[in-house]
Design an enzyme around this catalytic site. Structure first.
Site, short mmCIF file in Angstrom:
data_model
loop_
_atom_site.label_atom_id
_atom_site.label_comp_id
_atom_site.label_asym_id
_atom_site.label_seq_id
_atom_site.Cartn_x
_atom_site.Cartn_y
_atom_site.Cartn_z
CG HIS A 25 -1.82 1.16 1.34
ND1 HIS A 25 -3.18 1.08 1.13
CD2 HIS A 25 -1.58 2.47 1.65
CE1 HIS A 25 -3.73 2.27 1.29
NE2 HIS A 25 -2.77 3.13 1.61
CD GLU A 26 1.44 3.76 3.60
OE1 GLU A 26 1.74 4.80 2.98
OE2 GLU A 26 0.36 3.63 4.21
CG HIS A 29 0.07 5.93 -1.07
ND1 HIS A 29 -1.01 6.30 -1.84
CD2 HIS A 29 -0.45 5.41 0.08
CE1 HIS A 29 -2.13 6.03 -1.19
NE2 HIS A 29 -1.82 5.49 -0.03
#
Length: 232
Positions: A25-26, A29
């Protein structure tokens, strides 16, 4: 006495799944921001799949105890984007979408393993049904896929809640016109209190997070049904 949100026998699977989910997820980003011209995350070493760069210890402990927590947020400087609002929407959206992709891929792998008799197990609404006795290794794989799919769908939906600092809020903030953004910014200091009200007041929880858990089951079953149709 178990003070955790998960039983001890499934805790290893939950930990592994959370580390994978938070890291991807990170990373999503950070990678998207870097590709759009913002070097902030790259300079801080966040464009990596190394979990140590993304997992927040306190956030991980809290999700194990209370059922919700966080990873280390990726810093993004939108002013570095050539189209700040459009690219900001994409950068915010790729995090939750990466979790949805993990859940989908996990469901496809689980369906393939079941169809070819490697696991000899089916899953309906998140519940495992064994067609024959499994070895401990097979059972471990089955439980891993249950939590891989469930937790990643949960993170996908949870991060779309329109409360700061979640991705859903950032997406709405970039989509909304200026006068709406100004009104949204006024509630930012109170977001934690709103979130706590949603979590701890039963009627609010039932109509928000409670509905989200229904959607988790629906999405999970949709993926599994699709996998079953593909792999027979």
């Amino acid at each position: 006495m178990n003070f955790l949100a998960f039983s001890w026998d499934v805790l290893p699977f939950v930990l592994i799944v959370l580390i994978i989910a938070f890291t991807v997820h990170e990373f999503a980003h950070a990678y998207a921001a870097y590709k759009f011209g913002d070097p902030t995350a790259q300079l801080l070493g966040r464009v990596t799949l190394n979990p140590a760069r993304h997992v927040d210890f306190l956030g991980m402990i809290l999700i194990l105890i209370a059922g919700f927590g966080w990873a280390r947020p990726v810093p993004v400087t939108r002013e570095n984007f050539s189209k700040p609002r459009l690219m900001g929407i994409v950068v915010s959206a790729v995090g939750p979408l990466s979790n949805l992709l993990i859940a989908f891929v996990g469901a496809m792998i689980f369906s393939a393993l079941s169809a070819y008799g490697i696991l000899n197990v089916t899953m309906v609404d998140g519940t495992l049904f064994y067609t024959e006795e499994l070895s401990r290794v097979q059972e471990a794989f089955a439980l891993f896929f249950v939590y891989l799919i469930q937790m990643n769908i949960l993170l996908f939906l949870f991060n779309l809640i329109p409360l700061p600092p979640l991705d859903g809020y950032r997406i709405i903030e970039d989509i909304a016109p200026l006068r709406i953004r100004r009104k949204l910014q006024q509630i930012e200091p109170y977001s934690i209190f709103i979130f706590l009200l949603i979590v701890f007041i039963p009627p609010l929880r039932e109509n928000t997070i409670g509905r989200m858990y229904v959607w988790i089951g629906d999405l999970m079953q949709l993926f599994l049904d699709l996998g079953a149709s593909i792999f027979g």
